[in-house]
Design a protein around this motif. Structure first.
Motif, PDB file in Angstrom:
ATOM      1  N   ARG A   1      50.085  -2.273  39.570  1.00  0.00           N
ATOM      2  CA  ARG A   1      49.308  -3.252  38.819  1.00  0.00           C
ATOM      3  C   ARG A   1      47.906  -2.675  38.641  1.00  0.00           C
ATOM      4  O   ARG A   1      47.266  -2.258  39.610  1.00  0.00           O
TER       5      ARG A   1
ATOM      6  N   LYS B   1      39.689 -10.275  44.679  1.00  0.00           N
ATOM      7  CA  LYS B   1      40.513 -10.944  43.669  1.00  0.00           C
ATOM      8  C   LYS B   1      41.629 -10.030  43.176  1.00  0.00           C
ATOM      9  O   LYS B   1      42.777 -10.444  43.016  1.00  0.00           O
TER      10      LYS B   1
ATOM     11  N   LYS C   1      44.328  -9.691  45.772  1.00  0.00           N
ATOM     12  CA  LYS C   1      45.154 -10.905  45.808  1.00  0.00           C
ATOM     13  C   LYS C   1      46.191 -10.894  44.691  1.00  0.00           C
ATOM     14  O   LYS C   1      47.296 -11.429  44.835  1.00  0.00           O
ATOM     15  N   GLU C   2      45.834 -10.256  43.566  1.00  0.00           N
ATOM     16  CA  GLU C   2      46.752 -10.158  42.427  1.00  0.00           C
ATOM     17  C   GLU C   2      47.690  -8.963  42.552  1.00  0.00           C
ATOM     18  O   GLU C   2      48.509  -8.706  41.662  1.00  0.00           O
TER      19      GLU C   2
ATOM     20  N   ILE D   1      44.754  -7.738  33.928  1.00  0.00           N
ATOM     21  CA  ILE D   1      45.703  -7.140  34.868  1.00  0.00           C
ATOM     22  C   ILE D   1      47.055  -6.965  34.191  1.00  0.00           C
ATOM     23  O   ILE D   1      47.578  -7.884  33.563  1.00  0.00           O
TER      24      ILE D   1
END
Length: 279
Positions: A5, A30, A33-34, A247
């Motif tokens: 990612r 952040k 977390k993704e 993302i």
């Protein structure tokens, strides 16, 4: 590593280095977390960009950091298992300064780049870099460009020929200074920013992660428009003009192989038919 990612940032950064570092820490958190393995922060994320492109005042330049500055090590520590690209102003040891980028993980520095192509306003503030080099990382082979670099096809092509699978394009790209438009969608620089991102990805059949500053600095207003572009030139994720993370998940090897299966741009070049690029 196969599927990763990739996150590209649109955010504002200024002269306060501790504030910038705190914002970087928040963005890394952040992105983690993704599930992001690669995070591309904007140009000048440590210290902010120039306040005036027409006539940069010597006393208004960003703070110049040593290439081994503790702040860079702090970003690396925050990155930990992730790969993070970040822009800063590099001290050239008394000779001047560079507009620079560094790629780090918890293991330390993975790669560096000094901006090669300087627009008119930057030539009085920065020294030009002189090379484009790709480098290996835990998420794949990466090459970095700093804003105006991507205007020149040779920049991205040099990195692709050096094996780059991902182009990390770090920018502090403003709206047009000479021909302002009432709406961002009509701005000339906004259109060029998107055009270059998609063209550089498609012509080299690579994945491109484009970050950019938002907000304002001096008389400039930054575009945002962070995005991840696939090897066919298709935009996989974007922030538009707002701050945030773009993302996208991709299997780098598979996507590049698929894009190059029939038409392989790098392999089908005809260098003997081209004019030499040297002056």
């Amino acid at each position: 590593m196969s599927t990763i990612r990739i996150a590209a940032v649109a955010a504002h950064f200024g002269r306060d280095l501790e504030f910038d570092l705190a914002r970087i820490a928040t963005l890394i958190k952040k992105a983690r977390k993704e599930g992001a393995g690669l995070l591309v922060l904007p140009d000048a994320a440590l210290g902010g960009y120039l306040a005036d492109l027409r006539d940069p005042a010597p006393d208004g330049l960003p703070p110049a950091l040593d290439p081994d500055d503790p702040l860079i090590h702090r970003v690396a520590a925050l990155a930990a298992e992730m790969v993070v690209c970040v822009g800063y102003c590099e001290d050239a040891g008394g000779a001047g300064r560079y507009n620079a980028a560094v790629c780090v993980s918890g293991d330390g520095v993975l790669g560096r780049h000094r901006k090669v192509h300087l627009p008119a306003g930057e030539v009085t503030a920065y020294l030009p870099g002189d090379r484009f080099d790709a480098f290996d990382t835990p998420v794949g082979r990466i090459g970095m460009l700093i804003d105006y670099d991507k205007t020149f096809p040779e920049s991205a092509r040099s990195l692709a020929l050096d094996g780059a699978q991902v182009l990390a394009c770090l920018s502090a790209w403003p709206t047009s200074i000479t021909d302002s438009a009432p709406r961002m969608t009509h701005d000339r620089q906004a259109k060029l920013f998107d055009l270059y991102d998609q063209a550089r990805a498609a012509e080299n059949q690579v994945v491109l992660a484009s970050s950019n500053q938002t907000g304002a600095m001096g008389g400039m207003r930054f575009l945002g428009q962070a995005k991840v572009v696939g090897p066919g030139g298709d935009v996989l994720a974007r922030t538009w003009s707002k701050a945030g993370l773009a993302i996208a998940e991709t299997d780098l090897a598979a996507e590049l192989d698929r894009a190059r299966r029939v038409l392989h741009h790098l392999g089908e070049r005809r260098p003997d038919a081209y004019r030499e690029t040297a002056p």
